[in-house]
Design a protein around this motif. Structure first.
Motif, mmCIF file in Angstrom:
data_model
loop_
_atom_site.group_PDB
_atom_site.id
_atom_site.type_symbol
_atom_site.label_atom_id
_atom_site.label_comp_id
_atom_site.label_asym_id
_atom_site.label_seq_id
_atom_site.Cartn_x
_atom_site.Cartn_y
_atom_site.Cartn_z
ATOM 1 N N ALA A 1 -31.709 -3.693 -28.877
ATOM 2 C CA ALA A 1 -30.298 -3.985 -29.098
ATOM 3 C C ALA A 1 -30.011 -5.471 -28.996
ATOM 4 O O ALA A 1 -29.158 -5.995 -29.692
ATOM 5 N N ALA A 2 -30.731 -6.182 -28.152
ATOM 6 C CA ALA A 2 -30.499 -7.613 -27.970
ATOM 7 C C ALA A 2 -30.880 -8.415 -29.203
ATOM 8 O O ALA A 2 -30.438 -9.541 -29.360
ATOM 9 N N ALA A 3 -31.699 -7.849 -30.100
ATOM 10 C CA ALA A 3 -32.156 -8.591 -31.272
ATOM 11 C C ALA A 3 -31.174 -8.486 -32.437
ATOM 12 O O ALA A 3 -31.328 -9.165 -33.429
ATOM 13 N N ILE A 4 -30.175 -7.635 -32.326
ATOM 14 C CA ILE A 4 -29.223 -7.434 -33.411
ATOM 15 C C ILE A 4 -28.140 -8.505 -33.319
ATOM 16 O O ILE A 4 -27.533 -8.695 -32.272
ATOM 17 N N PRO A 5 -27.863 -9.211 -34.440
ATOM 18 C CA PRO A 5 -26.797 -10.218 -34.400
ATOM 19 C C PRO A 5 -25.439 -9.560 -34.149
ATOM 20 O O PRO A 5 -25.183 -8.447 -34.596
ATOM 21 N N HIS A 6 -24.586 -10.251 -33.430
ATOM 22 C CA HIS A 6 -23.236 -9.781 -33.143
ATOM 23 C C HIS A 6 -22.282 -10.663 -33.934
ATOM 24 O O HIS A 6 -22.355 -11.889 -33.837
ATOM 25 N N CYS A 7 -21.384 -10.061 -34.718
ATOM 26 C CA CYS A 7 -20.571 -10.828 -35.652
ATOM 27 C C CYS A 7 -19.078 -10.535 -35.522
ATOM 28 O O CYS A 7 -18.681 -9.451 -35.116
ATOM 29 N N PHE B 1 -23.533 -14.336 -33.680
ATOM 30 C CA PHE B 1 -24.385 -14.789 -32.583
ATOM 31 C C PHE B 1 -25.692 -14.037 -32.659
ATOM 32 O O PHE B 1 -25.706 -12.809 -32.716
ATOM 33 N N GLU B 2 -26.803 -14.767 -32.670
ATOM 34 C CA GLU B 2 -28.143 -14.197 -32.704
ATOM 35 C C GLU B 2 -28.762 -14.347 -31.327
ATOM 36 O O GLU B 2 -29.093 -15.461 -30.918
ATOM 37 N N GLU C 1 -29.926 -16.316 -20.270
ATOM 38 C CA GLU C 1 -30.223 -14.986 -20.788
ATOM 39 C C GLU C 1 -29.515 -13.869 -20.030
ATOM 40 O O GLU C 1 -29.411 -12.755 -20.523
ATOM 41 N N THR C 2 -29.018 -14.150 -18.839
ATOM 42 C CA THR C 2 -28.343 -13.116 -18.054
ATOM 43 C C THR C 2 -26.842 -13.091 -18.296
ATOM 44 O O THR C 2 -26.149 -12.241 -17.745
ATOM 45 N N GLY C 3 -26.333 -14.011 -19.104
ATOM 46 C CA GLY C 3 -24.894 -14.106 -19.308
ATOM 47 C C GLY C 3 -24.389 -13.323 -20.496
ATOM 48 O O GLY C 3 -25.124 -12.586 -21.158
ATOM 49 N N LYS C 4 -23.094 -13.506 -20.768
ATOM 50 C CA LYS C 4 -22.438 -12.900 -21.922
ATOM 51 C C LYS C 4 -21.697 -14.003 -22.670
ATOM 52 O O LYS C 4 -21.312 -15.020 -22.097
ATOM 53 N N VAL C 5 -21.501 -13.781 -23.972
ATOM 54 C CA VAL C 5 -20.810 -14.754 -24.808
ATOM 55 C C VAL C 5 -19.719 -14.045 -25.605
ATOM 56 O O VAL C 5 -19.856 -12.870 -25.967
ATOM 57 N N GLN C 6 -18.622 -14.765 -25.838
ATOM 58 C CA GLN C 6 -17.531 -14.250 -26.651
ATOM 59 C C GLN C 6 -17.261 -15.249 -27.767
ATOM 60 O O GLN C 6 -17.219 -16.468 -27.527
ATOM 61 N N LEU C 7 -17.073 -14.759 -28.985
ATOM 62 C CA LEU C 7 -16.835 -15.606 -30.150
ATOM 63 C C LEU C 7 -15.396 -15.485 -30.613
ATOM 64 O O LEU C 7 -14.833 -14.391 -30.603
ATOM 65 N N THR C 8 -14.816 -16.608 -31.031
ATOM 66 C CA THR C 8 -13.529 -16.604 -31.715
ATOM 67 C C THR C 8 -13.737 -17.276 -33.058
ATOM 68 O O THR C 8 -14.133 -18.444 -33.122
ATOM 69 N N ALA D 1 -5.249 -27.990 -37.101
ATOM 70 C CA ALA D 1 -4.858 -26.790 -36.360
ATOM 71 C C ALA D 1 -5.885 -25.684 -36.583
ATOM 72 O O ALA D 1 -6.422 -25.522 -37.682
ATOM 73 N N PHE D 2 -6.149 -24.925 -35.545
ATOM 74 C CA PHE D 2 -7.109 -23.824 -35.585
ATOM 75 C C PHE D 2 -6.350 -22.527 -35.836
ATOM 76 O O PHE D 2 -5.432 -22.181 -35.098
ATOM 77 N N GLN D 3 -6.728 -21.817 -36.896
ATOM 78 C CA GLN D 3 -6.119 -20.536 -37.237
ATOM 79 C C GLN D 3 -7.097 -19.421 -36.864
ATOM 80 O O GLN D 3 -8.138 -19.266 -37.491
ATOM 81 N N THR D 4 -6.777 -18.648 -35.851
ATOM 82 C CA THR D 4 -7.671 -17.584 -35.383
ATOM 83 C C THR D 4 -7.709 -16.427 -36.371
ATOM 84 O O THR D 4 -6.664 -15.920 -36.795
ATOM 85 N N LEU D 5 -8.941 -16.016 -36.729
ATOM 86 C CA LEU D 5 -9.147 -14.861 -37.609
ATOM 87 C C LEU D 5 -9.577 -13.624 -36.834
ATOM 88 O O LEU D 5 -9.398 -12.509 -37.310
ATOM 89 N N GLY D 6 -10.178 -13.819 -35.668
ATOM 90 C CA GLY D 6 -10.627 -12.681 -34.867
ATOM 91 C C GLY D 6 -11.420 -13.124 -33.670
ATOM 92 O O GLY D 6 -11.995 -14.210 -33.652
ATOM 93 N N THR D 7 -11.446 -12.270 -32.663
ATOM 94 C CA THR D 7 -12.193 -12.541 -31.438
ATOM 95 C C THR D 7 -13.076 -11.334 -31.129
ATOM 96 O O THR D 7 -12.637 -10.191 -31.252
ATOM 97 N N SER D 8 -14.292 -11.618 -30.729
ATOM 98 C CA SER D 8 -15.254 -10.559 -30.440
ATOM 99 C C SER D 8 -15.081 -10.042 -29.021
ATOM 100 O O SER D 8 -14.469 -10.695 -28.179
ATOM 101 N N PRO D 9 -15.675 -8.876 -28.751
ATOM 102 C CA PRO D 9 -15.843 -8.486 -27.349
ATOM 103 C C PRO D 9 -16.919 -9.379 -26.721
ATOM 104 O O PRO D 9 -17.511 -10.200 -27.422
ATOM 105 N N TRP D 10 -17.193 -9.190 -25.458
ATOM 106 C CA TRP D 10 -18.272 -9.945 -24.790
ATOM 107 C C TRP D 10 -19.609 -9.337 -25.192
ATOM 108 O O TRP D 10 -19.798 -8.123 -25.081
ATOM 109 N N PHE D 11 -20.518 -10.190 -25.689
ATOM 110 C CA PHE D 11 -21.850 -9.759 -26.089
ATOM 111 C C PHE D 11 -22.872 -10.228 -25.063
ATOM 112 O O PHE D 11 -22.769 -11.354 -24.571
ATOM 113 N N PRO D 12 -23.892 -9.413 -24.776
ATOM 114 C CA PRO D 12 -24.961 -9.904 -23.903
ATOM 115 C C PRO D 12 -25.766 -10.998 -24.605
ATOM 116 O O PRO D 12 -26.023 -10.893 -25.806
ATOM 117 N N ILE D 13 -26.126 -12.034 -23.894
ATOM 118 C CA ILE D 13 -26.885 -13.143 -24.482
ATOM 119 C C ILE D 13 -28.358 -12.787 -24.619
ATOM 120 O O ILE D 13 -28.972 -13.059 -25.632
#
Length: 123
Positions: A26-32, A42-43, A93-100, A110-122
Motif C-alpha cells: 500500500a505504501a508504494a501506491i501514489p496518493h493524489c 505524493f509517491e 518514514e514514520t510520519g504522514k503528509v497532507q497535500l493541498t 493568490a492561491f486558489q485551492t482545488l482540493g485537500t487530501s486526507p493524511w497519507f502515510p509517508i
C-alpha cells in the motif's frame, strides 16, 4: 496414474507462479488530489511530489504539503498546460503528509485551492 501425476505437477506449478505474483504494498501506491485543471500526487517510494497541469489558463499548478511533524513546502509546475513537474524530498518514514492542490497566478499570486487530501502515510 499419469493423470494424477499431471494434476500434481499443474498444482505445484500454479502454487509456484502464485507465489511470485504479489500486490504492490500500500505504501508504494501514489496518493493524489485530482481536479479537472490540475493533479498533485505524493509517491511514498522516494518521497516525491508530482504536479500536473491540465488547463491552458495561464496559471501554475501547485501542491502545498505539510507533515504531521512540522515540515511544509510547495511544489510548483510553471511549465504550462499538459506538463508535469516533480519535486524531490526526504521525509521521515514514520510520519504522514497532507497535500493541498491549487492554482496560482505567478510566483506570488493568490492561491486558489482545488482540493485537500486526507493524511497519507509517508513510508
Amino acid at each position: 496414474m499419469k493423470k494424477i501425476a499431471r494434476l500434481a505437477f499443474l498444482a505445484s506449478m500454479t502454487a509456484a507462479i502464485a507465489g511470485t505474483i504479489t500486490a504492490a504494498p500500500a505504501a508504494a501506491i501514489p496518493h493524489c488530489v485530482i481536479s479537472s485543471a490540475a493533479e498533485g500526487c505524493f509517491e511514498p517510494v522516494g518521497d516525491d511530489i508530482t504536479v500536473y497541469d491540465y488547463a491552458a489558463d495561464g496559471k501554475r499548478s501547485v501542491v502545498r504539503w505539510v507533515t504531521d511533524y512540522g515540515r511544509s513546502g510547495e511544489c510548483q509546475n510553471y511549465s504550462g498546460a499538459n506538463t508535469s513537474a516533480t519535486c524531490y524530498y526526504d521525509m521521515a518514514e514514520t510520519g504522514k503528509v497532507q497535500l493541498t492542490l491549487g492554482l496560482q497566478d505567478g510566483a506570488d499570486g493568490a492561491f486558489q485551492t482545488l482540493g485537500t487530501s486526507p493524511w497519507f502515510p509517508i513510508g
